[in-house]
Design an enzyme around this catalytic site. Structure first.
Site, PDB file in Angstrom:
ATOM      1  N   LEU A 129      10.635 -20.538  -4.942  1.00  0.00           N
ATOM      2  CA  LEU A 129       9.760 -19.580  -4.256  1.00  0.00           C
ATOM      3  C   LEU A 129       8.386 -19.678  -4.906  1.00  0.00           C
ATOM      4  CD1 LEU A 129       9.442 -16.984  -2.362  1.00  0.00           C
ATOM      5  CD2 LEU A 129       9.912 -15.666  -4.422  1.00  0.00           C
ATOM      6  N   ASP A 135       0.829  -1.213   0.000  1.00  0.00           N
ATOM      7  CA  ASP A 135       0.000   0.000   0.000  1.00  0.00           C
ATOM      8  C   ASP A 135       0.865   1.265   0.000  1.00  0.00           C
ATOM      9  OD1 ASP A 135      -2.360   1.406  -0.022  1.00  0.00           O
ATOM     10  OD2 ASP A 135      -2.769   1.156   2.125  1.00  0.00           O
ATOM     11  N   HIS A 179       2.348   3.691  -9.024  1.00  0.00           N
ATOM     12  CA  HIS A 179       2.143   2.270  -9.335  1.00  0.00           C
ATOM     13  C   HIS A 179       3.346   1.707 -10.097  1.00  0.00           C
ATOM     14  CE1 HIS A 179      -1.744   2.433  -7.602  1.00  0.00           C
ATOM     15  NE2 HIS A 179      -2.300   3.163  -8.549  1.00  0.00           N
TER      16      HIS A 179
HETATM   17  C1  IPE Z   1      -5.289  -2.614  -0.085  1.00  0.00           C
HETATM   18  O1  IPE Z   1      -4.997  -1.293  -0.327  1.00  0.00           O
HETATM   19  C2  IPE Z   1      -5.328  -3.372  -1.367  1.00  0.00           C
HETATM   20  C3  IPE Z   1      -4.051  -3.537  -2.038  1.00  0.00           C
HETATM   21  C4  IPE Z   1      -2.868  -3.187  -1.579  1.00  0.00           C
HETATM   22  C5  IPE Z   1      -4.135  -4.169  -3.319  1.00  0.00           C
HETATM   23  P1  IPE Z   1      -6.148  -0.202  -0.502  1.00  0.00           P
HETATM   24  O2  IPE Z   1      -5.460   1.084  -0.698  1.00  0.00           O
HETATM   25  O3  IPE Z   1      -7.097  -0.624  -1.543  1.00  0.00           O
HETATM   26  O4  IPE Z   1      -6.881  -0.277   0.909  1.00  0.00           O
HETATM   27  P2  IPE Z   1      -7.778   0.794   1.671  1.00  0.00           P
HETATM   28  O5  IPE Z   1      -8.805   1.283   0.704  1.00  0.00           O
HETATM   29  O6  IPE Z   1      -6.860   1.890   2.112  1.00  0.00           O
HETATM   30  O7  IPE Z   1      -8.334   0.047   2.820  1.00  0.00           O
HETATM   31  C1  IPE Z   2      -1.459   0.296  -3.398  1.00  0.00           C
HETATM   32  O1  IPE Z   2      -1.264   1.662  -3.440  1.00  0.00           O
HETATM   33  C2  IPE Z   2      -1.723  -0.295  -4.761  1.00  0.00           C
HETATM   34  C3  IPE Z   2      -3.111  -0.685  -5.008  1.00  0.00           C
HETATM   35  C4  IPE Z   2      -4.065  -0.746  -4.140  1.00  0.00           C
HETATM   36  C5  IPE Z   2      -3.433  -1.013  -6.378  1.00  0.00           C
HETATM   37  P1  IPE Z   2      -2.495   2.672  -3.423  1.00  0.00           P
HETATM   38  O2  IPE Z   2      -2.889   2.960  -4.826  1.00  0.00           O
HETATM   39  O3  IPE Z   2      -3.583   2.169  -2.558  1.00  0.00           O
HETATM   40  O4  IPE Z   2      -1.824   3.951  -2.787  1.00  0.00           O
HETATM   41  P2  IPE Z   2      -2.464   4.939  -1.731  1.00  0.00           P
HETATM   42  O5  IPE Z   2      -2.971   4.100  -0.593  1.00  0.00           O
HETATM   43  O6  IPE Z   2      -3.570   5.662  -2.432  1.00  0.00           O
HETATM   44  O7  IPE Z   2      -1.333   5.830  -1.321  1.00  0.00           O
HETATM   45 MG    MG Z   3      -4.044   2.415  -0.600  1.00  0.00          MG
END
Ligand code: IPE
Ligand code: IPE
Ligand code: MG
Length: 254
Positions: free
Chosen positions: A143, A32, A49
């Site tokens: 792995l 995240d 990303h």
């Molecule tokens: C969790 O992250 C999902 C992934 C890392 C794929 P999100 O960014 O979607 O989670 P929330 O919305 O903060 O809970």
């Molecule tokens: C995690 O990073 C990747 C996915 C959930 C696809 P985020 O896109 O959730 O990044 P933040 O949480 O908005 O910073």
């Molecule tokens: Mg996120």
């Protein structure tokens, strides 16, 4: 909870985190913070990303080197479909691209690719690429890389229940073991350690059955900055935990 991610980085970048003996068999990561990483640099979320994908490569290599046997990476949740259409499309394209560019190298390194999540909603081309990568690497054992894509723990549980019903499993036959065989993770050990980057203290629908007794490690570091040194830091902390599974432990006062 929020501290300066840069400060966390510089601490982790010192060489104090040498590898402990007790390495978890299965590490699962909620990757995240890509969006916030980008925003902090004045860049579009997509740049975050892309940086996140670059980081996965390093972390997979490190996990392999450290002797981790199963690495699950949460990359797209069932709830992530609610993001702006452009971001969803970009994420799907990135996965396609990554499969194209990384599969051969992973195969050479003996990495087995698995997928957990619903494949039905993915485009035919993405589904095909994913299935080809899974098929190509299915006999590798160095792995096991489990890619959680269009994955949600609740969806997985409903999917498992439907599977049991379709197979005519009788109520008295249902057990934790049988149920586990209908989950996407069938045959994988439960995660020993679940890491979440970017400081959020929530599960976000990740491995809600399998994580019942996992150890959690949360760092404020955004995913693109979560380097192998910081994985070692998490492993060191894990090695110091006492897993009790409901029992009385060695350090519990008598
Ligand atoms: C969790 O992250 C999902 C992934 C890392 C794929 P999100 O960014 O979607 O989670 P929330 O919305 O903060 O809970
Ligand atoms: C995690 O990073 C990747 C996915 C959930 C696809 P985020 O896109 O959730 O990044 P933040 O949480 O908005 O910073
Ligand atoms: Mg996120």
């Amino acid at each position: 909870m929020k501290s300066d991610p840069k400060a966390a980085d510089s601490k982790a970048n010192s060489s104090q985190y040498s590898l402990p003996e007790n390495i978890p068999t299965h590490v699962a990561i909620i990757m995240d913070g890509n969006g916030r990483w980008a925003r902090a640099r004045g860049l579009p979320r997509l740049a975050g990303h892309r940086a996140g994908v670059e980081n996965i490569r390093q972390v997979i290599r490190a996990a392999n080197d450290y002797g981790i046997k199963y690495l699950t990476i949460y990359a797209f949740s069932t709830e992530n479909w609610s993001r702006p259409k452009g971001e969803v499309q970009a994420l799907m394209s990135i996965l396609e691209e990554v499969i194209d560019t990384e599969t051969d190298e992973l195969h050479r390194k003996g990495v087995q690719i698995r997928h957990i999540g619903q494949q039905d909603q993915l485009s035919p081309i993405l589904k095909k690429k994913l299935r080809n990568a899974i098929e190509l690497t299915k006999d590798n054992i160095n792995l096991i890389l489990i890619v959680a894509w269009n994955y949600g723990g609740r969806d997985e549980i409903i999917h498992a229940i439907k599977g049991m019903m379709a197979d005519g499993i009788k109520p008295e036959e249902v057990s934790q073991d049988i149920f586990g065989r209908y989950l996407y993770t069938a045959g994988c050990p439960d995660p020993d350690l679940i890491i979440r980057t970017s400081g959020e203290l929530r599960v976000s629908n990740f491995l809600i059955w399998q994580g019942a007794y996992s150890e959690y490690y949360v760092t404020d570091t955004y995913w693109p900055d979560f380097k192998p040194e910081e994985l070692r830091k998490a492993l060191v902390e894990y090695a110091q935990r006492e897993r009790r599974f409901g029992r009385v432990g060695n350090t519990t006062p008598g």
